[in-house]
Design a protein around this motif. Structure first.
Motif, short mmCIF file in Angstrom:
data_model
loop_
_atom_site.label_atom_id
_atom_site.label_comp_id
_atom_site.label_asym_id
_atom_site.label_seq_id
_atom_site.Cartn_x
_atom_site.Cartn_y
_atom_site.Cartn_z
N LEU A 186 -45.32 13.62 -62.26
CA LEU A 186 -46.13 13.33 -61.07
C LEU A 186 -47.58 12.96 -61.40
N PRO A 187 -48.24 13.62 -62.37
CA PRO A 187 -49.64 13.27 -62.62
C PRO A 187 -49.85 11.88 -63.18
N PHE A 188 -48.77 11.20 -63.60
CA PHE A 188 -48.94 9.95 -64.33
C PHE A 188 -48.46 8.72 -63.56
N VAL A 189 -48.01 8.89 -62.33
CA VAL A 189 -47.56 7.74 -61.56
C VAL A 189 -48.76 7.04 -60.92
N ALA A 190 -48.52 5.81 -60.43
CA ALA A 190 -49.62 5.03 -59.86
C ALA A 190 -50.17 5.67 -58.59
N GLY A 191 -49.31 6.29 -57.80
CA GLY A 191 -49.77 6.92 -56.58
C GLY A 191 -48.71 7.81 -55.98
N ALA A 192 -49.15 8.78 -55.20
CA ALA A 192 -48.24 9.67 -54.49
C ALA A 192 -48.52 9.56 -53.00
N MET A 193 -47.47 9.56 -52.21
CA MET A 193 -47.61 9.47 -50.76
C MET A 193 -46.84 10.64 -50.15
N ILE A 194 -47.55 11.46 -49.37
CA ILE A 194 -46.95 12.65 -48.80
C ILE A 194 -47.08 12.59 -47.29
N ASP A 195 -46.07 13.07 -46.59
CA ASP A 195 -45.93 12.80 -45.16
C ASP A 195 -47.02 13.39 -44.28
N SER A 196 -47.66 14.46 -44.74
CA SER A 196 -48.71 15.05 -43.93
C SER A 196 -49.75 15.68 -44.84
N HIS A 197 -50.95 15.87 -44.31
CA HIS A 197 -52.00 16.51 -45.09
C HIS A 197 -51.63 17.96 -45.42
N THR A 198 -50.93 18.62 -44.52
CA THR A 198 -50.51 19.99 -44.76
C THR A 198 -49.57 20.06 -45.95
N THR A 199 -48.60 19.14 -45.98
CA THR A 199 -47.67 19.10 -47.10
C THR A 199 -48.39 18.78 -48.40
N ALA A 200 -49.35 17.86 -48.32
CA ALA A 200 -50.12 17.48 -49.51
C ALA A 200 -50.87 18.68 -50.08
N GLU A 201 -51.48 19.47 -49.22
CA GLU A 201 -52.21 20.64 -49.68
C GLU A 201 -51.26 21.68 -50.28
N TYR A 202 -50.07 21.77 -49.70
CA TYR A 202 -49.08 22.71 -50.22
C TYR A 202 -48.66 22.30 -51.63
N TRP A 203 -48.43 21.00 -51.81
CA TRP A 203 -48.07 20.51 -53.14
C TRP A 203 -49.20 20.74 -54.12
N LYS A 204 -50.41 20.51 -53.69
CA LYS A 204 -51.55 20.69 -54.59
C LYS A 204 -51.64 22.13 -55.07
N SER A 205 -51.46 23.07 -54.14
CA SER A 205 -51.56 24.48 -54.51
C SER A 205 -50.39 24.93 -55.37
N ARG A 206 -49.20 24.38 -55.12
CA ARG A 206 -48.03 24.81 -55.88
C ARG A 206 -47.99 24.20 -57.27
#
Length: 443
Positions: A186-206
Motif C-alpha cells: 500500500l505505501p508504494f502505489v500511485a494513490g489510494a482512494m477510500i470511501d469515506s474520511h472515517t474509513t481513511a482515518e481508521y486505515w491510517k490508525s490501523r
C-alpha cells in the motif's frame, strides 16, 4: 493518508498522459481466485449489481458521454482487479459509459461478453495474459483491500513495475483485512482512494504500526519492526533465535554476492572446525532476478547447492520495499567491489534499524561505517573473503557486540545522515554556486 479525492481526481492524478489508443478496452480481472471455477462463481454472483443499480434503460447516449468529465479516459487501457465486482459500485455504473466510446451500460454490456468490440473483457485471474495486461495498462485499479493479495502470486517480479500505476480503492473497515499479506504494498502505489474520511482515518490508525510509509517511522516503531520481523522470518523459514545476515543489492558481480556467499560458507566451516556454540546462521540475498537468467545468478545458486548450504541460504526477488527485510535481519553485509559504493543508501537505512554493517573498505562505505564501532570493514576482492568470514563468526558469537554496534550506527546516522543534514549541505553548495554566479555576471 490524504483525504480521499473524487473518482475523477484520483484517476487524473494517477499516471498522466499515456500512449493514446483508438478505443478503450476496460479489462476486468477477477482476482484472488484459487481456481477457474471459483473465478466463475465470483463473476456470476457479482455482475448483477452494476446493471441492477441502473436498469437496462440506463444506457447513455453519445452526447451524454461526450459531456462527461471522464472523457479523457476514453483513450486509456484500464485493468480492474477485484475479488468482488459488486463492491465496485460507482466505478462500473459511472465510468463505463464515459470510457467506452459511447457504448452505454446495457444488460448485454453488463454480461461482459468477451471479445466484443468496445466492451469490457473478462480475463482469468492468473496466467501470462494477466501479467502482460497489467504491464501494458495505463491504470491498474485494485478494488478492495483483499485484491492486494493478487500482486505477488501473479505479477511476481513485475510488482515494482506495476506499483507506480496502481490506484487502490479500499472499502473494508474490519480488522482481518489489515493482514500484512494484503496491504504490504500500500505505501508504494500511485494513490489510494477510500470511501469515506472515517474509513481513511481508521486505515491510517490501523496501518501506522505495520506499514513502512516512511522507513524511519518503521525503524523507530518497535511494534512495526516486530510484526515485519515475524512475517519475513516465517516466509524464509528462519526462527527468531537464529541469526540472519543479508546482502540487499541488485544481483551483479559488482555488488559481491558471490564473495559474500563464499565467506558465509567459510564462516560455517570455521564454526564447525572450532566447535563454537552459536545460534544457527542464515543468509538471504535480496535483489534476485531469475527472470533475467543471468549467468552470474545461475552461478550463485549452483554454488549454494554444490556447497551444501541451500538450507541456510535464501534468494529473494528484487523489491522496492527493503524495510521489512531490514526489520527481519540481524546484520547487513555491504559487499560492493572495486571502488565500492559512491555512497550506499542501504548502509544508512540499515543503521536506522540499529543493525551492524559488515562492509568493504572501499568507496563511500568507509565514510559511513566506523570500523570496530558501527560495524566491521574487510578488503574488497577475493582477499576479503576470509576476513569477512571471520567477521561473520565474530558477530554471530557476540550478541552484545551486535547490539552495541547497531546502537552506535543508529546514533551516527541520526547525527550525520538525516534528511535535514543532507538538505543543509546541499543548500550550502547551492548558495555558494549562486553567489559565485551572481558575482560573475556583475563583473
Amino acid at each position: 493518508m490524504a483525504k480521499p479525492p473524487s473518482v475523477a481526481a484520483a484517476v487524473a492524478g494517477g499516471r498522466g498522459s499515456a500512449h493514446h489508443r483508438n478505443r478503450l478496452l476496460l479489462l476486468i480481472l477477477v482476482a484472488v481466485a484459487a481456481s477457474a471455477s471459483t473465478a466463475g462463481f465470483l463473476l456470476r454472483g457479482a455482475l448483477r449489481d452494476p446493471c441492477d443499480a441502473r436498469g437496462d434503460s440506463a444506457a447513455l447516449t453519445a452526447a451524454e458521454v461526450a459531456g462527461s468529465p471522464l472523457e479523457f479516459m476514453r483513450s486509456k487501457l484500464v485493468l480492474l482487479v477485484s475479488h468482488e465486482l459488486s463492491l465496485s459500485g460507482n466505478l462500473l455504473t459511472e465510468w463505463w459509459p464515459a470510457i467506452t466510446d459511447g457504448v452505454g451500460i446495457s444488460s448485454e454490456t453488463c454480461r461482459l461478453t468477451s471479445g466484443v468490440d468496445n466492451k469490457p473483457e473478462v480475463l482469468p485471474a492468473r496466467g501470462q495474459e494477466a501479467v502482460d495486461t497489467a504491464r501494458k495498462a495505463d491504470l491498474v485499479i485494485l478494488n478492495t483491500a483483499v485484491a492486494g493479495k493478487w500482486l505477488d502470486p501473479v505479477l511476481k517480479d513485475h510488482v515494482p513495475e506495476v506499483l507506480p500505476k496502481i490506484l487502490w480503492w479500499i472499502h473494508e473497515m474490519r480488522g482481518h483485512y489489515f493482514k500484512l499479506e494484503y496491504v504490504k504494498h500500500l505505501p508504494f502505489v500511485a494513490g489510494a482512494m477510500i470511501d469515506s474520511h472515517t474509513t481513511a482515518e481508521y486505515w491510517k490508525s490501523r496501518t501506522s504500526d505495520r506499514l513502512n510509509k516512511e522507513l524511519m517511522e518503521v525503524a523507530e516503531d518497535s511494534v512495526a519492526r516486530r510484526v515485519l520481523r515475524e512475517h519475513i522470518r516465517e516466509s524464509l523459514g528462519v526462527r527468531n533465535e537464529d541469526i540472519l545476515f543479508a546482502i540487499i543489492n541488485s544481483v551483479s558481480r559488482g555488488k559481491g554476492q558471490d564473495l559474500f556467499l563464499q565467506a558465509f560458507y567459510q564462516s560455517l566451516q570455521l564454526i564447525q572446525q572450532q566447535k563454537l556454540k552459536v545460534p544457527v546462521l542464515h543468509a538471504v540475498v535480496v535483489g534476485s532476478d531469475m527472470n533475467a537468467q543471468t549467468k552470474f545468478e545461475t552461478q550463485l545458486r549452483d554454488f549454494v547447492v554444490k556447497s551444501g548450504i541451500h538450507a541456510r541460504v535464501q534468494f529473494v526477488n528484487k523489491t522496492l520495499a527493503v524495510a521489512p527485510y531490514l526489520a527481519a535481519i540481524d546484520v547487513l553485509v555491504q559487499n560492493s567491489q572495486a571502488r565500492g559504493e559512491c555512497f550506499g543508501r542501504i548502509t544508512i537505512e540499515a543503521m536506522a534499524f540499529k543493525l551492524p554493517v559488515l562492509g568493504t573498505a572501499a568507496g563511500g562505505t568507509t565514510e559511513i561505517v566506523v570500523d570496530g564501532s558501527t560495524g566491521l570493514l574487510h578488503p574488497a576482492g577475493k582477499e576479503g573473503v576470509a576476513p569477512l568470514a571471520k567477521n561473520i563468526v565474530r558477530l554471530a558469537s557476540h550478541a552484545e557486540q551486535r547490539v552495541a554496534m547497531g546502537k552506535k550506527g543508529y546514533d551516527r546516522m541520526k547525527e550525520m545522515f538525516m534528511e535535514h543534514h543532507m538538505a543543509g549541505r546541499i543548500a550550502a553548495v547551492l548558495k555558494e554556486v549562486l553567489k559565485k554566479s551572481q558575482g560573475h555576471w556583475h563583473s
